[in-house]
Scaffold this motif. Sequence first.
Motif, mmCIF file in Angstrom:
data_model
loop_
_atom_site.group_PDB
_atom_site.id
_atom_site.type_symbol
_atom_site.label_atom_id
_atom_site.label_comp_id
_atom_site.label_asym_id
_atom_site.label_seq_id
_atom_site.Cartn_x
_atom_site.Cartn_y
_atom_site.Cartn_z
ATOM 1 N N UNK A 1 89.258 -59.918 98.085
ATOM 2 C CA UNK A 1 88.170 -59.227 97.041
ATOM 3 C C UNK A 1 88.968 -57.994 96.735
ATOM 4 N N UNK A 2 88.279 -57.390 95.448
ATOM 5 C CA UNK A 2 89.042 -55.895 95.091
ATOM 6 C C UNK A 2 88.772 -55.114 96.139
ATOM 7 N N UNK A 3 89.903 -54.187 96.730
ATOM 8 C CA UNK A 3 90.025 -53.174 97.527
ATOM 9 C C UNK A 3 88.977 -52.094 97.137
ATOM 10 N N UNK A 4 88.011 -51.638 98.050
ATOM 11 C CA UNK A 4 87.067 -50.492 97.631
ATOM 12 C C UNK A 4 88.267 -49.357 97.508
ATOM 13 N N UNK A 5 87.614 -48.354 96.406
ATOM 14 C CA UNK A 5 88.504 -47.164 96.173
ATOM 15 C C UNK A 5 88.809 -46.188 97.285
ATOM 16 N N UNK A 6 88.004 -46.200 98.305
ATOM 17 C CA UNK A 6 88.184 -45.306 99.259
ATOM 18 C C UNK A 6 88.931 -45.933 100.688
ATOM 19 N N UNK B 1 100.262 -54.265 108.163
ATOM 20 C CA UNK B 1 99.573 -53.202 107.605
ATOM 21 C C UNK B 1 98.592 -52.633 108.542
ATOM 22 N N UNK B 2 98.041 -51.164 108.148
ATOM 23 C CA UNK B 2 96.921 -50.652 108.371
ATOM 24 C C UNK B 2 96.253 -50.059 107.333
ATOM 25 N N UNK B 3 95.073 -50.540 107.357
ATOM 26 C CA UNK B 3 94.052 -49.916 106.275
ATOM 27 C C UNK B 3 92.915 -49.237 106.996
ATOM 28 N N UNK B 4 92.662 -48.103 106.049
ATOM 29 C CA UNK B 4 91.595 -47.464 106.720
ATOM 30 C C UNK B 4 90.529 -46.987 105.416
ATOM 31 N N UNK B 5 89.342 -47.077 105.992
ATOM 32 C CA UNK B 5 88.317 -46.491 104.944
ATOM 33 C C UNK B 5 88.177 -44.847 105.290
ATOM 34 N N UNK B 6 88.216 -44.086 104.193
ATOM 35 C CA UNK B 6 88.192 -42.772 104.267
ATOM 36 C C UNK B 6 86.884 -42.090 103.770
ATOM 37 N N UNK B 7 86.499 -41.302 104.667
ATOM 38 C CA UNK B 7 85.072 -40.301 104.104
ATOM 39 C C UNK B 7 85.375 -39.015 104.763
ATOM 40 N N UNK B 8 85.085 -37.980 103.947
ATOM 41 C CA UNK B 8 85.252 -36.693 104.414
ATOM 42 C C UNK B 8 86.618 -36.200 104.541
ATOM 43 N N UNK B 9 87.554 -36.976 103.819
ATOM 44 C CA UNK B 9 88.958 -36.419 104.356
ATOM 45 C C UNK B 9 89.632 -37.084 105.474
ATOM 46 N N UNK B 10 89.006 -38.072 106.240
ATOM 47 C CA UNK B 10 89.308 -38.802 107.494
ATOM 48 C C UNK B 10 89.028 -40.222 107.472
ATOM 49 N N UNK B 11 89.908 -40.802 108.149
ATOM 50 C CA UNK B 11 89.649 -42.272 108.333
ATOM 51 C C UNK B 11 88.377 -42.459 109.339
ATOM 52 N N UNK B 12 87.609 -43.524 108.874
ATOM 53 C CA UNK B 12 86.275 -43.459 109.514
ATOM 54 C C UNK B 12 86.329 -45.099 109.942
ATOM 55 N N UNK B 13 87.196 -45.795 109.400
ATOM 56 C CA UNK B 13 87.349 -47.125 109.743
ATOM 57 C C UNK B 13 88.601 -47.664 109.639
ATOM 58 N N UNK B 14 89.059 -48.472 110.744
ATOM 59 C CA UNK B 14 90.367 -48.829 110.516
ATOM 60 C C UNK B 14 90.675 -50.460 110.911
ATOM 61 N N UNK C 1 88.665 -54.087 106.230
ATOM 62 C CA UNK C 1 89.231 -55.356 106.428
ATOM 63 C C UNK C 1 89.617 -55.920 105.236
ATOM 64 N N UNK C 2 88.708 -55.553 104.126
ATOM 65 C CA UNK C 2 89.481 -55.985 102.509
ATOM 66 C C UNK C 2 90.612 -55.601 102.261
ATOM 67 N N UNK C 3 90.993 -54.440 102.664
ATOM 68 C CA UNK C 3 92.039 -53.595 102.029
ATOM 69 C C UNK C 3 93.274 -54.252 102.955
ATOM 70 N N UNK D 1 80.496 -59.067 108.897
ATOM 71 C CA UNK D 1 81.676 -58.655 108.238
ATOM 72 C C UNK D 1 82.284 -59.850 107.626
ATOM 73 N N UNK D 2 82.303 -61.165 108.586
ATOM 74 C CA UNK D 2 82.569 -62.265 108.284
ATOM 75 C C UNK D 2 82.029 -62.860 107.219
ATOM 76 N N UNK D 3 80.816 -62.802 107.232
ATOM 77 C CA UNK D 3 80.013 -63.333 106.249
ATOM 78 C C UNK D 3 79.999 -62.617 104.923
ATOM 79 N N UNK D 4 80.112 -61.389 104.915
ATOM 80 C CA UNK D 4 80.410 -60.571 103.649
ATOM 81 C C UNK D 4 81.699 -60.769 102.799
ATOM 82 N N UNK D 5 82.569 -60.928 103.521
ATOM 83 C CA UNK D 5 83.927 -61.500 103.306
ATOM 84 C C UNK D 5 84.029 -63.107 102.916
ATOM 85 N N UNK D 6 83.159 -63.783 103.266
ATOM 86 C CA UNK D 6 83.123 -65.317 102.917
ATOM 87 C C UNK D 6 84.361 -65.964 103.681
#
Length: 197
Positions: free
Chosen positions: A75-80, A109-122, A153-155, A181-186
């Motif tokens: 899936x397209x990797x979100x911008x954050x 690989x290690x992917x993180x979702x970033x919010x307010x300048x910090x990783x909030x999900x990994x 997870x997408x990234x 999460x599994x359902x959202x990502x099919x």
Amino acid sequence: RFYMGRTQQGNVWRFRYDLPTATVEKLDRLCRAEPVSADLASRPQNYAAIRAVLQEEAPIENEYRGPDYWIPQDSPTPAHVELISEANAELLRAAFSWLLPLPQGNIGPIAVAVAQGSAVAICFCSRRPAEATEAGVETVAAWRGQGHATAAVTGWATAVRQTGCLPMYGTSWDNLASQAIARKLKMVLYGEDWSIQ
């Protein structure tokens, strides 16, 4: 002490090296008699009997059952979402400092979702990458339920696939947020892990 992996194509099972021979023989007979099932969420037919054999040998300390998925497409990797490297590892400092300094070697690989300048999900490889690897996912409590884990997870899955490795995902049957999460990502359910200590 005991592991069974179930799929719609067949079952595999393993026993810890120090189980008594008589216990292993009883368990092996029950495992060989376990039918292949299309309904992996249902308990195995010999569930109670296998637990009774293990309980007879020693008290059961922990048990885990959960679905296993493979992630079939990008899936397209979100911008954050960012992939972690030495250059941006400080993103982990506030919530995921247990990963610092970054481990050396093939950790995947290690992917993180970033919010307010910090990783909030990994999302990271919970198993050393080879032909396949499984996701480990964690989200800061205050940021849960906002799609950050799904984004990470997408990234991660995209980055894993680019290495030639198959991205996989596992959780427990009672972890409904993780299954969402599994359902959202099919993701495609391919099996169940069952282990007893």
